[in-house]
Design an enzyme around this catalytic site. Sequence first.
Site, PDB file in Angstrom:
ATOM      1  CB  CYS A  35      63.034   6.395   8.693  1.00 23.04           C
ATOM      2  SG  CYS A  35      61.578   6.258   9.712  1.00 23.04           S
ATOM      3  CB  CYS A 105      67.857   1.190  -1.226  1.00 28.55           C
ATOM      4  SG  CYS A 105      68.799   1.659   0.225  1.00 28.55           S
TER       5      CYS A 105
END
Length: 284
Positions: A35, A105
């Site tokens: 991913c 993130c």
Amino acid sequence: MWDYTKEVKDHFLNPRNVGEIEKPDGIGEVGSMACGDALRLTFKLDKEGRIGEVKFKTFGCASAIASSSALTEIVKGMTLEEAEKVTNKDIAEYLGGLPEAKMHCSVMGREALQAAIRNYRGVGSDKKKIIDGKIVCQCFGVTEHEIKKAIKDNHLATVEEVTNYTKAGGGCGNCHDDIRTLIKEVFLEAQQEEANFEKPTQYDILTNIQKIDRVSHLLNDMIRPTLQRDGGDLELIDLDNNVVFIKLKGACSGCIGAASTMKDFIEHKLKDDVSPKLRVKEVN
Ligand code: FES
């Protein structure tokens, strides 16, 4: 090119606490190389039960590395109870902000930390993120629960925003209709909560002195002892029109997780046990 803050650039170019701890107390892993982002977080507790050492290994972009580095700096020295209250917003704020498209993130950092704490506590003895609920986005393995939480916590309103925060929807696009449905569901749930808020309750007919009494009892009996166990405390300053003014003291004052302590712990408990209409506000 992404418009990164100087803090993001610094943590990307000079990442803190890189590596892996031998014989760690907790290990958390999220993401996958396929991913494009993966994070492995290890920590060791010191004698006082605080996070004495914490290290990470990240495969990913500049913001993934900077978010992981920032996370390790934020949680060092915290108890696990304090660390589990750290949110992706705390990580982004520590870095002076992240580009919208890179907010996932910071979410990855929070998930790795939670997985590591669960691993330490032996919950499922699994160091990987628990798949909590139905997977909506098959491309990135993102669940309904994760998407709804991201929508609620960050007030997301479009599929693009959900992709920025969770990566869901960033691949083949087959899940876009499901994501739109979840956005609608969260919106309707918020409306329902608002409607409940308007209904009169037993608490509304109390005198102001009785209200203060109920709030003080809950704070003194249920909340302060929990905070005091971690060296923190609070003081009730005032109660005005369903707003409880509170001053955080000791270790809670100035703590990075203070906003979450106020909202997710104190306000949550007051709403559950005294009145759903109560809100808390921190007084400095
Ligand atoms: S299933 Fe979500 S992007 Fe492919």
